[in-house]
Write a protein that holds these residues in place. Structure first.
Motif, PDB file in Angstrom:
ATOM      1  N   LYS A 166       0.825  -1.200   0.000  1.00 60.67           N
ATOM      2  CA  LYS A 166       0.000   0.000   0.000  1.00 60.67           C
ATOM      3  C   LYS A 166       0.861   1.252   0.000  1.00 60.67           C
ATOM      4  N   TYR A 167       0.282   2.286  -0.556  1.00 60.80           N
ATOM      5  CA  TYR A 167       0.831   3.632  -0.452  1.00 60.80           C
ATOM      6  C   TYR A 167      -0.360   4.542  -0.171  1.00 60.80           C
ATOM      7  N   PHE A 168      -0.504   4.909   1.089  1.00 61.33           N
ATOM      8  CA  PHE A 168      -1.570   5.820   1.502  1.00 61.33           C
ATOM      9  C   PHE A 168      -0.913   7.135   1.910  1.00 61.33           C
ATOM     10  N   ASN A 169      -1.370   8.226   1.309  1.00 65.79           N
ATOM     11  CA  ASN A 169      -0.783   9.531   1.605  1.00 65.79           C
ATOM     12  C   ASN A 169      -1.844  10.440   2.200  1.00 65.79           C
ATOM     13  N   GLU A 170      -1.548  10.978   3.361  1.00 60.24           N
ATOM     14  CA  GLU A 170      -2.526  11.808   4.072  1.00 60.24           C
ATOM     15  C   GLU A 170      -2.810  13.141   3.390  1.00 60.24           C
ATOM     16  N   LYS A 171      -1.967  13.579   2.474  1.00 63.14           N
ATOM     17  CA  LYS A 171      -2.156  14.879   1.830  1.00 63.14           C
ATOM     18  C   LYS A 171      -2.796  14.794   0.446  1.00 63.14           C
ATOM     19  N   ASP A 172      -2.814  13.606  -0.140  1.00 57.87           N
ATOM     20  CA  ASP A 172      -3.302  13.474  -1.517  1.00 57.87           C
ATOM     21  C   ASP A 172      -4.813  13.444  -1.605  1.00 57.87           C
ATOM     22  N   ASP A 173      -5.313  14.031  -2.704  1.00 61.26           N
ATOM     23  CA  ASP A 173      -6.724  13.994  -3.052  1.00 61.26           C
ATOM     24  C   ASP A 173      -6.897  12.855  -4.068  1.00 61.26           C
ATOM     25  N   HIS A 174      -7.928  12.923  -4.887  1.00 59.06           N
ATOM     26  CA  HIS A 174      -8.203  11.864  -5.855  1.00 59.06           C
ATOM     27  C   HIS A 174      -7.073  11.735  -6.882  1.00 59.06           C
ATOM     28  N   MET A 175      -6.600  12.859  -7.387  1.00 60.09           N
ATOM     29  CA  MET A 175      -5.462  12.843  -8.310  1.00 60.09           C
ATOM     30  C   MET A 175      -4.193  12.906  -7.463  1.00 60.09           C
ATOM     31  N   MET A 176      -3.539  11.787  -7.323  1.00 62.00           N
ATOM     32  CA  MET A 176      -2.396  11.695  -6.427  1.00 62.00           C
ATOM     33  C   MET A 176      -1.185  12.428  -6.990  1.00 62.00           C
ATOM     34  N   ASP A 177      -0.368  12.944  -6.087  1.00 61.06           N
ATOM     35  CA  ASP A 177       0.854  13.651  -6.446  1.00 61.06           C
ATOM     36  C   ASP A 177       1.952  12.614  -6.707  1.00 61.06           C
ATOM     37  N   TYR A 178       2.452  12.592  -7.925  1.00 61.30           N
ATOM     38  CA  TYR A 178       3.519  11.653  -8.267  1.00 61.30           C
ATOM     39  C   TYR A 178       4.847  12.187  -7.759  1.00 61.30           C
ATOM     40  N   ASN A 179       4.988  12.166  -6.445  1.00 57.69           N
ATOM     41  CA  ASN A 179       6.222  12.624  -5.818  1.00 57.69           C
ATOM     42  C   ASN A 179       7.202  11.458  -5.681  1.00 57.69           C
ATOM     43  N   THR A 180       8.337  11.740  -5.078  1.00 60.57           N
ATOM     44  CA  THR A 180       9.390  10.739  -4.936  1.00 60.57           C
ATOM     45  C   THR A 180       8.914   9.509  -4.159  1.00 60.57           C
ATOM     46  N   LYS A 181       8.135   9.722  -3.100  1.00 64.69           N
ATOM     47  CA  LYS A 181       7.669   8.595  -2.280  1.00 64.69           C
ATOM     48  C   LYS A 181       6.732   7.678  -3.064  1.00 64.69           C
ATOM     49  N   LEU A 182       5.810   8.254  -3.814  1.00 64.05           N
ATOM     50  CA  LEU A 182       4.884   7.440  -4.597  1.00 64.05           C
ATOM     51  C   LEU A 182       5.634   6.663  -5.671  1.00 64.05           C
ATOM     52  N   VAL A 183       6.496   7.328  -6.382  1.00 63.70           N
ATOM     53  CA  VAL A 183       7.277   6.660  -7.433  1.00 63.70           C
ATOM     54  C   VAL A 183       8.140   5.558  -6.831  1.00 63.70           C
ATOM     55  N   GLN A 184       8.732   5.821  -5.676  1.00 61.55           N
ATOM     56  CA  GLN A 184       9.549   4.804  -5.019  1.00 61.55           C
ATOM     57  C   GLN A 184       8.706   3.597  -4.623  1.00 61.55           C
ATOM     58  N   SER A 185       7.462   3.826  -4.201  1.00 63.11           N
ATOM     59  CA  SER A 185       6.560   2.715  -3.857  1.00 63.11           C
ATOM     60  C   SER A 185       6.278   1.846  -5.080  1.00 63.11           C
ATOM     61  N   ILE A 186       6.069   2.489  -6.218  1.00 57.80           N
ATOM     62  CA  ILE A 186       5.819   1.744  -7.453  1.00 57.80           C
ATOM     63  C   ILE A 186       7.065   0.946  -7.854  1.00 57.80           C
ATOM     64  N   ILE A 187       8.228   1.574  -7.758  1.00 59.33           N
ATOM     65  CA  ILE A 187       9.475   0.894  -8.109  1.00 59.33           C
ATOM     66  C   ILE A 187       9.707  -0.315  -7.192  1.00 59.33           C
ATOM     67  N   GLN A 188       9.497  -0.126  -5.891  1.00 59.32           N
ATOM     68  CA  GLN A 188       9.676  -1.238  -4.951  1.00 59.32           C
ATOM     69  C   GLN A 188       8.695  -2.380  -5.246  1.00 59.32           C
TER      70      GLN A 188
END
Length: 131
Positions: free
Chosen positions: A103-125
């Motif tokens: 999972k990648y749950f972000n407390e600041k994101d709305d429906h259109m998620m911010d493709y920041n470093t943490k999200l991209v790293q989650s996808i890569i992992q």
């Protein structure tokens, strides 16, 4: 000529229901769901509680019910401030998914998620975990 077992499905919002439906019928390498909902009926009832949405909706997109048929690793991503699909639906999809699940749950994101470093790293992992 690419085998299903080599494909990672990626669905966002309404596309998550399409990805879940495909994954419930075939074996894929993995599934990534961004801002998923449990079912279109449940989501429509949230917005239109006064309408008989179960009767009116042609496509019900019952993702929650199809999760038990999925045997591929899954990554669920959802913003906790989602104003379109309640975060609780994404969390429920995660909770009902089989292992291995991520999972990648972000407390600041709305429906259109911010493709920041943490999200991209989650996808890569997640992708690296498939190898």
């Amino acid at each position: 000529g690419v085998k299903d077992e080599s494909i990672i499905l990626y669905g966002e919002s309404l596309g998550t229901a399409v990805a879940v439906n495909l994954a419930s019928k075939n074996k894929f390498a993995g599934i990534i769901l961004e801002s998923p909902f449990t079912s279109m009926v449940k989501l429509a009832k949230k917005y239109y509680p006064y309408l008989p949405v179960k009767i009116l909706l042609r496509d019900k997109y019952e993702s929650e019910d199809k999760l038990k048929k999925i045997n591929a690793p899954i990554l669920i991503m959802h913003g906790e401030k989602d104003t379109i699909v309640p975060f609780e639906m994404g969390k429920k999809i995660y909770d009902k998914s089989k292992q291995p699940k991520y999972k990648y749950f972000n407390e600041k994101d709305d429906h259109m998620m911010d493709y920041n470093t943490k999200l991209v790293q989650s996808i890569i992992q997640f992708i690296e975990s498939l190898n």
